[in-house]
Design a protein around this motif. Structure first.
Motif, PDB file in Angstrom:
ATOM      1  N   UNK A 161       0.822  -1.205   0.000  1.00 25.06           N
ATOM      2  CA  UNK A 161       0.000   0.000   0.000  1.00 25.06           C
ATOM      3  C   UNK A 161       0.863   1.265   0.000  1.00 25.06           C
ATOM      4  N   UNK A 162       2.147   1.120  -0.287  1.00 26.00           N
ATOM      5  CA  UNK A 162       3.028   2.272  -0.328  1.00 26.00           C
ATOM      6  C   UNK A 162       3.677   2.615   0.989  1.00 26.00           C
ATOM      7  N   UNK A 163       3.350   1.875   2.047  1.00 27.91           N
ATOM      8  CA  UNK A 163       3.932   2.146   3.353  1.00 27.91           C
ATOM      9  C   UNK A 163       4.849   1.005   3.769  1.00 27.91           C
ATOM     10  N   UNK A 164       5.876   1.291   4.575  1.00 22.47           N
ATOM     11  CA  UNK A 164       6.737   0.211   5.071  1.00 22.47           C
ATOM     12  C   UNK A 164       6.009  -0.643   6.092  1.00 22.47           C
ATOM     13  N   UNK A 165       6.521  -1.826   6.316  1.00 22.00           N
ATOM     14  CA  UNK A 165       5.957  -2.774   7.275  1.00 22.00           C
ATOM     15  C   UNK A 165       6.961  -3.002   8.389  1.00 22.00           C
ATOM     16  N   UNK A 166       6.488  -2.984   9.632  1.00 22.44           N
ATOM     17  CA  UNK A 166       7.348  -3.266  10.779  1.00 22.44           C
ATOM     18  C   UNK A 166       7.499  -4.779  10.946  1.00 22.44           C
ATOM     19  N   UNK A 167       8.732  -5.220  11.036  1.00 21.58           N
ATOM     20  CA  UNK A 167       9.032  -6.642  11.244  1.00 21.58           C
ATOM     21  C   UNK A 167      10.096  -6.750  12.317  1.00 21.58           C
ATOM     22  N   UNK A 168      10.004  -7.760  13.188  1.00 28.21           N
ATOM     23  CA  UNK A 168       8.994  -8.820  13.226  1.00 28.21           C
ATOM     24  C   UNK A 168       7.723  -8.358  13.928  1.00 28.21           C
ATOM     25  N   UNK A 169       6.629  -9.141  13.821  1.00 29.71           N
ATOM     26  CA  UNK A 169       5.414  -8.813  14.562  1.00 29.71           C
ATOM     27  C   UNK A 169       5.655  -8.868  16.071  1.00 29.71           C
ATOM     28  N   UNK A 170       4.653  -8.458  16.827  1.00 32.40           N
ATOM     29  CA  UNK A 170       4.795  -8.387  18.283  1.00 32.40           C
ATOM     30  C   UNK A 170       5.110  -9.742  18.908  1.00 32.40           C
ATOM     31  N   UNK A 171       4.531 -10.808  18.355  1.00 32.03           N
ATOM     32  CA  UNK A 171       4.719 -12.144  18.927  1.00 32.03           C
ATOM     33  C   UNK A 171       5.277 -13.085  17.877  1.00 32.03           C
TER      34      UNK A 171
END
Length: 272
Positions: free
Chosen positions: A228-238
């Motif tokens: 969607x044009x935005x970065x993704x935070x990795x890794x997820x919380x769990x």
């Protein structure tokens, strides 16, 4: 390992060879020692085993594709985008260009898994899930079909691996009927899930499937494709244990359908 089957990405039948599930460059970057894997090539019962070498191959691509555009995909997309995520769970922002590179590798893997249906004669008799047009378009321009969605997750330990490909029929009496296909694939810390859906029959002129995970999974996996044009935070919380990763692979079995949409029916799947 060779086969007389047609290449998954081109019309070639003369020189089919084995494609590594976990590429050679992955072998070179993961820590030495034993890995605990779950493997499932469209069978009802996945196998879990311990191995020290990631050398599994599937004979579904021709030598020309394997040594040509697929080699470029590995070197120009997969390795620079995925290597750090495989060997470390350090928090990072994954930008859209990098997400596209991961998606390229993941879709290639989904097509290969779809064609690796040797143990089951019924599955071998069915046509590939992804159309010839879609597979050839991907070879030519790395275009991923519109009906594909993907998620990123993370293992809690770096010595886990999973490769599970599963087909899911739509629930009984669903109109229009559809089927879904999911590949859950990972090694080291990185885990990727690819899900695609398609209509069955000719009952609907248009078909859409918006697959949405249940809220219980939101802390474990992050949608990243389509971008969607935005970065993704990795890794997820769990993080996922190997046992929970198998539940993650199976999660679309409990799909619920919501067709309360105006106009053309839209199938929205929820998984808990």
């Amino acid at each position: 390992m060779e086969s007389s089957e047609r290449c998954a990405f081109c019309p070639d039948t003369a020189d089919i060879t084995g494609e590594h599930i976990w590429s050679d460059w992955i072998n070179r970057i993961v820590p030495t020692g034993q890995f605990r894997f779950t493997w499932d090539s469209h069978t009802a019962t996945p196998r879990t085993y311990v191995t020290a070498l990631l050398n599994q191959k599937l004979p579904v691509v021709c030598r020309t594709c394997n040594n040509g555009w697929m080699s470029d995909l590995e070197n120009e997309h997969a390795k620079p985008a995925m290597a750090d995520l495989i060997v470390s769970d350090k928090a990072v922002l994954v930008d859209p260009e990098r997400l596209k590179s991961i998606a390229n590798f993941a879709f290639k893997s989904a097509v290969i898994a779809d064609h690796a249906r040797v143990p089951d004669l019924i599955l071998r008799a069915r046509p590939p899930f992804f159309t010839t047009q879609a597979r050839y378009a991907f070879r030519e321009s790395l275009t991923i079909p519109d009906n594909v969605q993907m998620w990123l997750a993370a293992f809690e330990e770096s010595r886990y691996g999973i490769f599970r490909a599963i087909y899911y029929p739509s629930p009984a009496n669903t109109v229009p009927a559809f089927e879904s296909y999911a590949l859950t694939f990972g090694v080291g810390f990185l885990l990727i899930q690819v899900v695609a859906s398609r209509s069955l029959g000719t009952g609907a002129r248009r078909f859409g499937c918006d697959v949405t995970q249940g809220e219980g999974w939101d802390k474990f996996s992050v949608p990243f494709w389509p971008v969607d044009g935005r970065p993704v935070s990795w890794p997820p919380d769990r993080r996922l244990t190997l046992a929970l990763a198998n539940r993650f692979a199976d999660r679309w079995i409990g799909t619920k359908i919501d067709t309360d949409w105006p106009g053309t029916p839209l199938i929205r799947g929820f998984c808990e």
